[in-house]
Every structure is written in structure tokens, then in C-alpha cells.
Write an enzyme that holds these catalytic residues in place. Structure first.
Site, PDB file in Angstrom:
ATOM      1  N   SER A 102       0.848  -1.182   0.000  1.00  0.00           N
ATOM      2  CA  SER A 102       0.000   0.000   0.000  1.00  0.00           C
ATOM      3  C   SER A 102       0.887   1.236   0.000  1.00  0.00           C
ATOM      4  CB  SER A 102      -0.910   0.000   1.231  1.00  0.00           C
ATOM      5  OG  SER A 102      -1.716   1.158   1.265  1.00  0.00           O
ATOM      6  N   HIS A 116      -2.409   7.460  -4.489  1.00  0.00           N
ATOM      7  CA  HIS A 116      -2.692   6.251  -3.712  1.00  0.00           C
ATOM      8  C   HIS A 116      -2.558   5.047  -4.637  1.00  0.00           C
ATOM      9  CE1 HIS A 116      -5.782   3.082  -2.981  1.00  0.00           C
ATOM     10  NE2 HIS A 116      -5.180   3.045  -1.815  1.00  0.00           N
ATOM     11  N   ASN A 118      -2.335   0.491  -4.397  1.00  0.00           N
ATOM     12  CA  ASN A 118      -2.127  -0.770  -3.669  1.00  0.00           C
ATOM     13  C   ASN A 118      -2.391  -1.944  -4.587  1.00  0.00           C
ATOM     14  OD1 ASN A 118      -4.800  -2.328  -2.914  1.00  0.00           O
ATOM     15  ND2 ASN A 118      -5.288  -0.152  -2.756  1.00  0.00           N
ATOM     16  N   THR A 119      -1.681  -3.018  -4.341  1.00  0.00           N
ATOM     17  CA  THR A 119      -1.978  -4.292  -4.987  1.00  0.00           C
ATOM     18  C   THR A 119      -1.856  -5.379  -3.936  1.00  0.00           C
ATOM     19  OG1 THR A 119       0.308  -4.297  -5.832  1.00  0.00           O
ATOM     20  CG2 THR A 119      -1.431  -3.788  -7.411  1.00  0.00           C
ATOM     21  N   ARG A 120      -2.615  -6.440  -4.116  1.00  0.00           N
ATOM     22  CA  ARG A 120      -2.676  -7.476  -3.087  1.00  0.00           C
ATOM     23  C   ARG A 120      -3.032  -8.825  -3.703  1.00  0.00           C
ATOM     24  NH1 ARG A 120      -6.619  -3.842  -3.014  1.00  0.00           N
ATOM     25  NH2 ARG A 120      -8.728  -4.540  -3.544  1.00  0.00           N
ATOM     26  N   HIS A 149      -3.232   8.093 -16.611  1.00  0.00           N
ATOM     27  CA  HIS A 149      -4.156   7.072 -17.118  1.00  0.00           C
ATOM     28  C   HIS A 149      -3.512   6.236 -18.221  1.00  0.00           C
ATOM     29  CE1 HIS A 149      -8.156   7.651 -15.225  1.00  0.00           C
ATOM     30  NE2 HIS A 149      -7.642   8.827 -14.898  1.00  0.00           N
TER      31      HIS A 149
END
Length: 279
Positions: A102, A116, A118-120, A149
Site C-alpha cells: 500500500s 494512492h 495498492n496491490t494485493r 491514465h
């Protein structure tokens, strides 16, 4: 649960943490060198979860990054009875494994967007990837938004042409303050429950999303590193940061997941800005 999958995903998030921290420190070093200041460095704090697992917070407070956190964690155990019904595949025995990264950056300059990311990877009786990245400028610029983008679109298009429009839409819907009827920023991508049936491909996609952030966000920060800004612009930034606080405490899934799984409170709330004003 697949031990190898858990190990390689956790290792990747650690590697991405190191790459991001190194890049952000280089930006601080460049600014400090020109301004004749001592460069800030990340401070790392380890924590352990009572029910199983641990994490490391990396936090830097500098002259460019007023507050930037890069957190990694790997936790496992059993969900509480009341939380099981809310998590895919946890209904029967509640067992889970979750590993991820994160990242949240709040800049001193009101001209540089907050970010911001995050990867999970999560395993219950099911398994999936999730995450994404979004940009929150206080003074939006079309070219900057398009650049952000485009980086994620190019990563998405390598795998499936439907990913970017779908994940962009999900981001716009997710990062929306319903009580104010306004978006939090200019979006990006957001995906969850990604399991195409091909673990290697889904993992490669998640890695490329991290690499996309690494390629585009430092470039955005560097492009505005020495632009002058006014007290009025700073005041506006502090007020708009309040929207960030509202979203994270009212709607953010990661905040809720962390608190419901007895995660480290300081790491969970790392995303909050260092200074905010509410009028």
C-alpha cells in the site's frame, strides 16, 4: 492454500517496495541538494499481528514528500464469525492469507497531486488479486491526468483490451464520496477479485500495474519539483485533503479489512494526510 504462490507474491511486493522507496528518496535527494538541505530518508518500522503474520511500514517526511508511506504486509489466520460472510470464499472455515503493498503520497507542494496505490493477493477457499492506483490533484491538468491514465491503460492492454475501461469505471465508482456527491480525484484503475483461471497471467498483470506506477508518478513529481506556489494554494490543498480523510474513514475497503483482521492501526491509518483543515 498454495505455498509457492504465497511466497512469490509476497516477494514481489517487497521488491516493489524497495524500488519505490529508492525512487522517492532520489527525488528528495535532488531537491535537498539544490536547496542545500539534508535529504530525508525512509524510516522502517516492523510489526507483528497477534493472529499470524507481520508487516513493515516505510515512512518518509521530507521537503518534497510531506508524508509518503510504503507499507507491505503478509497476514494469515481466521476471520471473525461476523466478517466471514463479507469475504469471498471465507464462509465455511474463515481461513485466509493476504499479502500486499500500500502506497500513499502527500506532497508539500499543492501543485503536485497526491497519489494512492495498492496491490494485493488474497487466498481463502478462493484466490484472487486486487488493487489499483489513483491520482488526486488539487489543481488538475489534462495532460498530467492523461499521462497517469495512459501508463495504466498500456499495462492493462497487454493482457485484455477490456481491462482498462472496466477498471477505470470501477475506480470512478469506488473513489466517490457519496455524501458529497463528488469524486475524490481524477481516477485511475481499480480491480478486485481478479482470477482469470491463469495465476501466472494475473500475477504478471499485477506486477505490471506496479511497474506502471513506478514509471509515471515519479515523473509527475519531478516535473513540478521547483514550481513556486502560494499560501492561498496551500490553504486550498489542506482543505481538500479533508476529502481524503472522509473517504478513507467512511468507505475504504482496505481500512475496514485491516481493522477487522486485527492489523497494525498505524499502518492502516498511514494513508491519512499529515495536516488537514476542515472549515
Amino acid at each position: 492454500m498454495n505455498t509457492e504462490n504465497k511466497e512469490i507474491t509476497s516477494n514481489w511486493f517487497t521488491n516493489l517496495r524497495d524500488l519505490l522507496c529508492k525512487e522517492f528518496e532520489k527525488i528528495e535527494e535532488k531537491y535537498a541538494q539544490i536547496k542545500g538541505l539534508k535529504p530525508a530518508k525512509f524510516v522502517r518500522t516492523s510489526w507483528k499481528r497477534n493472529g499470524g503474520g507481520c508487516g513493515i511500514m516505510s515512512l518518509m517526511k521530507g521537503e518534497v514528500f510531506e508524508k509518503v508511506g510504503v507499507n507491505i504486509s503478509t497476514v494469515f489466520g481466521e476471520f471473525s464469525q461476523e466478517f466471514r460472510s463479507e469475504i469471498l470464499g471465507a464462509e465455511l472455515d474463515g481461513k485466509f492469507f493476504a499479502t500486499g503493498i500500500s502506497v500513499v503520497a502527500h506532497l508539500k507542494s499543492p501543485l503536485i497531486p497526491a497519489m494512492h496505490f495498492n496491490t494485493r493477493y488474497i487466498e481463502t477457499s478462493k484466490n484472487w488479486f486486487g488493487g489499483g492506483g489513483d491520482l488526486t490533484p488539487f489543481y488538475p491538468e489534462e495532460n498530467e491526468t492523461a499521462k497517469f491514465h495512459t501508463a495504466f491503460k498500456e499495462a492493462c492492454d497487454k493482457y485484455d483490451s477490456s481491462y482498462y475501461p472496466k477498471f477505470k469505471k470501477q475506480c470512478d465508482e469506488y473513489f466517490y464520496l457519496r455524501h458529497r456527491k463528488e469524486p475524490r480525484g481524477v481516477g485511475g484503475i481499480f480491480y478486485d477479485y481478479l482470477n482469470s483461471g491463469n495465476f501466472e497471467q494475473d500475477f504478471a498483470f499485477t506486477k505490471d500495474i506496479g511497474k506502471a506506477l513506478l514509471s509515471v508518478y515519479p515523473e509527475i513529481v519531478r516535473s513540478k519539483l521547483f514550481l513556486p506556489w502560494t499560501a492561498e494554494q496551500k490553504e486550498y490543498q489542506l482543505i481538500r485533503r479533508g476529502r481524503y480523510v472522509e473517504f478513507n474513514l467512511l468507505y475504504d475497503r482496505g481500512t475496514k479489512f485491516g481493522l477487522m483482521t486485527d492489523g497494525n492501526v498505524e499502518a492502516i491509518l498511514m494513508s491519512l494526510p499529515p495536516v488537514v483543515k476542515f472549515n
